[in-house]
Design a protein around this motif. Structure first.
Motif, PDB file in Angstrom:
ATOM      1  N   MET A 113      39.528  28.771  24.305  1.00 58.29           N
ATOM      2  CA  MET A 113      40.145  29.735  23.390  1.00 58.29           C
ATOM      3  C   MET A 113      41.437  30.327  23.945  1.00 58.29           C
ATOM      4  O   MET A 113      41.439  30.903  25.029  1.00 58.29           O
ATOM      5  CB  MET A 113      39.173  30.889  23.129  1.00 58.29           C
ATOM      6  N   SER A 114      42.493  30.226  23.170  1.00 56.78           N
ATOM      7  CA  SER A 114      43.749  30.908  23.509  1.00 56.78           C
ATOM      8  C   SER A 114      43.741  32.240  22.736  1.00 56.78           C
ATOM      9  O   SER A 114      42.916  32.439  21.850  1.00 56.78           O
ATOM     10  CB  SER A 114      44.934  30.046  23.078  1.00 56.78           C
ATOM     11  N   PRO A 115      44.675  33.156  23.029  1.00 55.99           N
ATOM     12  CA  PRO A 115      44.643  34.461  22.349  1.00 55.99           C
ATOM     13  C   PRO A 115      44.765  34.368  20.831  1.00 55.99           C
ATOM     14  O   PRO A 115      44.254  35.236  20.126  1.00 55.99           O
ATOM     15  CB  PRO A 115      45.842  35.199  22.948  1.00 55.99           C
ATOM     16  N   ASP A 116      45.431  33.343  20.286  1.00 54.63           N
ATOM     17  CA  ASP A 116      45.509  33.225  18.828  1.00 54.63           C
ATOM     18  C   ASP A 116      44.692  32.041  18.300  1.00 54.63           C
ATOM     19  O   ASP A 116      44.826  31.643  17.154  1.00 54.63           O
ATOM     20  CB  ASP A 116      46.971  33.130  18.348  1.00 54.63           C
ATOM     21  N   ARG A 117      43.847  31.503  19.172  1.00 50.29           N
ATOM     22  CA  ARG A 117      42.971  30.368  18.800  1.00 50.29           C
ATOM     23  C   ARG A 117      43.765  29.155  18.341  1.00 50.29           C
ATOM     24  O   ARG A 117      43.267  28.321  17.572  1.00 50.29           O
ATOM     25  CB  ARG A 117      41.977  30.781  17.718  1.00 50.29           C
ATOM     26  N   PHE A 150      42.371  24.714  22.355  1.00 43.82           N
ATOM     27  CA  PHE A 150      42.239  24.204  20.984  1.00 43.82           C
ATOM     28  C   PHE A 150      41.213  24.924  20.120  1.00 43.82           C
ATOM     29  O   PHE A 150      41.069  24.579  18.944  1.00 43.82           O
ATOM     30  CB  PHE A 150      41.883  22.717  21.009  1.00 43.82           C
ATOM     31  N   SER A 151      40.461  25.849  20.701  1.00 41.00           N
ATOM     32  CA  SER A 151      39.439  26.531  19.917  1.00 41.00           C
ATOM     33  C   SER A 151      38.528  25.475  19.264  1.00 41.00           C
ATOM     34  O   SER A 151      38.131  24.530  19.929  1.00 41.00           O
ATOM     35  CB  SER A 151      40.146  27.434  18.893  1.00 41.00           C
ATOM     36  N   GLY A 152      38.261  25.582  17.960  1.00 37.18           N
ATOM     37  CA  GLY A 152      37.327  24.644  17.324  1.00 37.18           C
ATOM     38  C   GLY A 152      38.007  23.528  16.559  1.00 37.18           C
ATOM     39  O   GLY A 152      37.382  22.891  15.711  1.00 37.18           O
ATOM     40  N   HIS A 153      39.292  23.254  16.857  1.00 39.45           N
ATOM     41  CA  HIS A 153      39.947  22.209  16.067  1.00 39.45           C
ATOM     42  C   HIS A 153      40.758  21.214  16.891  1.00 39.45           C
ATOM     43  O   HIS A 153      41.677  20.583  16.382  1.00 39.45           O
ATOM     44  CB  HIS A 153      40.792  22.815  14.935  1.00 39.45           C
ATOM     45  N   GLY A 154      40.373  21.035  18.149  1.00 38.51           N
ATOM     46  CA  GLY A 154      41.130  20.103  19.000  1.00 38.51           C
ATOM     47  C   GLY A 154      40.841  18.654  18.701  1.00 38.51           C
ATOM     48  O   GLY A 154      41.673  17.782  18.986  1.00 38.51           O
ATOM     49  N   PHE A 155      39.652  18.381  18.140  1.00 39.06           N
ATOM     50  CA  PHE A 155      39.372  16.974  17.855  1.00 39.06           C
ATOM     51  C   PHE A 155      40.236  16.485  16.695  1.00 39.06           C
ATOM     52  O   PHE A 155      40.896  15.456  16.794  1.00 39.06           O
ATOM     53  CB  PHE A 155      37.885  16.762  17.549  1.00 39.06           C
ATOM     54  N   VAL A 203      50.626  33.067  16.924  1.00 39.16           N
ATOM     55  CA  VAL A 203      50.697  32.392  15.621  1.00 39.16           C
ATOM     56  C   VAL A 203      49.433  32.758  14.844  1.00 39.16           C
ATOM     57  O   VAL A 203      48.323  32.519  15.333  1.00 39.16           O
ATOM     58  CB  VAL A 203      50.776  30.858  15.843  1.00 39.16           C
ATOM     59  N   PHE A 204      49.575  33.332  13.663  1.00 39.46           N
ATOM     60  CA  PHE A 204      48.388  33.741  12.915  1.00 39.46           C
ATOM     61  C   PHE A 204      47.954  32.654  11.929  1.00 39.46           C
ATOM     62  O   PHE A 204      48.666  32.335  10.978  1.00 39.46           O
ATOM     63  CB  PHE A 204      48.639  35.053  12.167  1.00 39.46           C
ATOM     64  N   GLU A 205      46.802  32.078  12.185  1.00 37.21           N
ATOM     65  CA  GLU A 205      46.226  31.084  11.262  1.00 37.21           C
ATOM     66  C   GLU A 205      44.942  31.710  10.701  1.00 37.21           C
ATOM     67  O   GLU A 205      44.001  31.979  11.460  1.00 37.21           O
ATOM     68  CB  GLU A 205      45.937  29.790  12.028  1.00 37.21           C
ATOM     69  N   PRO A 206      44.888  31.948   9.374  1.00 35.78           N
ATOM     70  CA  PRO A 206      43.727  32.675   8.828  1.00 35.78           C
ATOM     71  C   PRO A 206      42.429  31.882   8.784  1.00 35.78           C
ATOM     72  O   PRO A 206      41.364  32.475   8.618  1.00 35.78           O
ATOM     73  CB  PRO A 206      44.184  33.017   7.397  1.00 35.78           C
ATOM     74  N   SER A 207      42.492  30.556   8.927  1.00 32.80           N
ATOM     75  CA  SER A 207      41.273  29.778   8.693  1.00 32.80           C
ATOM     76  C   SER A 207      40.743  29.074   9.936  1.00 32.80           C
ATOM     77  O   SER A 207      40.254  27.947   9.863  1.00 32.80           O
ATOM     78  CB  SER A 207      41.523  28.759   7.582  1.00 32.80           C
ATOM     79  N   VAL A 208      40.826  29.760  11.079  1.00 36.06           N
ATOM     80  CA  VAL A 208      40.217  29.178  12.280  1.00 36.06           C
ATOM     81  C   VAL A 208      38.754  29.606  12.370  1.00 36.06           C
ATOM     82  O   VAL A 208      38.382  30.653  11.844  1.00 36.06           O
ATOM     83  CB  VAL A 208      40.916  29.627  13.602  1.00 36.06           C
ATOM     84  N   VAL A 209      37.950  28.763  13.034  1.00 39.29           N
ATOM     85  CA  VAL A 209      36.564  29.192  13.314  1.00 39.29           C
ATOM     86  C   VAL A 209      36.408  29.324  14.820  1.00 39.29           C
ATOM     87  O   VAL A 209      37.092  28.696  15.574  1.00 39.29           O
ATOM     88  CB  VAL A 209      35.512  28.183  12.791  1.00 39.29           C
TER      89      VAL A 209
END
Ligand code: FAD
Length: 382
Positions: free
Chosen positions: A311-315, A334-339, A376-382
């Motif tokens: 997890m990075s500060p902005d995921r 990459f949080s939950g979307h690196g794949f 960077v604000f991405e509203p749809s990260v998990v």
């Protein structure tokens, strides 16, 4: 053990293997990828491998669409002697609050503008796609038919095989134990099997990226968080698309052999390198999943496991060079979307390393954004 390499990649997950492929394809002869376990033994082989283009920022739509287009032709492009099993059954995202519903509407506007043909569905329309969906408490759904999921082991292997065919060297069961730096420049890496002189190191170590950065004297502002997941025994086909709820923080998908893979995030998960599995997860996952898809009550759990979100500060991913340390590159956080970003990551990192013009506008995702407080604000990260 090789004594010298033009580029050393640390990590044999999707990010490292895809980068090795693009570098080798562009003619870099002496690429060495080092993996401490087996290929995909980190988060890549433990993930849900869901691929969605339904994001809320133009940037993530672009990165994800680029990857998805690649996956569609990956068997051919990588000349893979197998099948990456890309099942494009779509992604059905369900909203259960007004806020989520409004966000879906905003996201779909962005996605459609970026050439992603997603749409907002009524609950009746959602049930036509997933007849077993329990719509109680839901408001709407968002759907994109070209999203889906694939087999993370085969996909990683496909990149690795292609990279090797093009001249890259891949060393598994080899652990990087140190990084040599001299006068602000990368000089080499130390491993448990010997040392390698190199001017370029890519840190693609997933949940261990902070430890690798420390070896080079860099304080990387990321942490790792456990995420758990399970698979049931094969059952009759009940699920075409991947179903996901941001409120419940769960996703479910039916893989080609009939098993249902489902995972769930929880803010109480440990923030360290533990990948043990817990009883609590099993219970909470079962409660949430059977509420959303009642026929799952009949499915028996086959196996449960865990992996790490880095997890990075902005995921959002951290891509690119590091100011003040020549030759050190990052593909981490990459949080939950690196794949799903894998093919784009490989291309982006090859471009950074070779000093080429970037195909995707990811300049806002370098490490310096965090220091400069330009998250960077991405509203749809998990
Ligand atoms: P990894 O796959 O973690 O690879 C890093 C590698 O580095 C590891 O194999 C590790 O062994 C190696 N390594 C570490 N230290 C060293 C060392 N010192 N020397 C040598 N090698 C070393 N993403 C999606 O896009 N879609 C999903 O549906 C999805 N679901 C997920 C579900 C779960 C349960 C989890 C845990 C993650 C999920 N993710 C998903 C996130 C995704 O798995 C990761 O973002 C992605 O796999 C990261 O790939 P990577 O190659 O960067 O890292």
């Amino acid at each position: 053990m090789m004594k010298t390499a033009d580029v050393v990649i640390i990590g044999g997950g999707i990010s490292g293997c895809a980068t090795a492929y693009f570098l080798a394809k562009k003619g870099v002869k002496n690429v060495l990828l080092i993996e401490k376990g087996y290929l995909a033994s980190g988060s890549t082989g433990r993930c849900g491998a869901g691929i969605r283009q339904q994001w809320g920022t133009e940037l993530n739509c672009m990165i994800s669409k680029h990857s998805c287009d690649f996956f569609e032709n990956a068997n051919e492009e990588l000349k893979y002697d197998g099948d990456i099993e890309f099942k494009q059954g779509g992604y059905l995202l369900v909203s259960s609050t007004e806020r989520e519903h409004e966000q879906f509407i905003k996201n779909i506007e962005v996605q459609n503008r970026m050439g992603i043909n997603s749409k907002l569905l009524t609950l009746e329309e959602a049930k036509e796609i997933v007849p077993y969906l329990n719509t109680e408490g839901l408001i709407s759904a968002a759907f994109h038919e070209k999203d889906g999921h694939l087999n993370p082991f085969h996909t990683t292997q496909a990149f690795a095989d292609a990279a090797k065919r093009l001249g890259a060297t891949i060393m598994t069961h080899t652990e990087v134990t140190g990084i040599e730096v001299e006068n602000g420049k990368i000089k080499g890496v130390k491993t448990n099997k010997g040392n390698v002189a190199t001017p370029v190191v890519l840190n693609a170590a997933g949940g261990y990226s902070q430890i690798i950065a420390q070896m080079a004297g860099i304080d990387l502002p990321v942490y790792s968080e456990r995420h758990q997941i399970l698979v049931t025994e094969p059952i009759e086909e009940i699920l075409g698309p991947m179903v996901m709820s941001f409120s419940l923080n769960i996703y479910c998908q039916q893989v080609p052999h009939g098993g249902i893979i489902m995972g769930r995030g929880d803010e109480n998960e440990p923030r360290d390198l533990r990948t043990t599995a817990s009883w609590q997860f099993l219970e909470e996952m079962a409660l949430c999943a059977t509420k959303l898809l009642p026929p799952l009550r009949e499915a028996r759990v086959l196996r449960q496991w865990a992996g790490l979100y880095n997890m990075s500060p902005d995921r959002q991913p951290i891509y690119g060079p590091v100011d003040g340390l020549e030759g050190f590159y990052l593909a981490a956080g990459f949080s939950g979307h690196g794949f799903m970003f894998g093919p784009s990551t490989g291309l982006i990192m090859s471009e950074y390393i070779l000093g080429e013009k970037l195909t995707l506008p990811v300049e806002t995702l370098t490490l310096s954004r965090i220091k400069d407080n330009k998250l960077v604000f991405e509203p749809s990260v998990v």
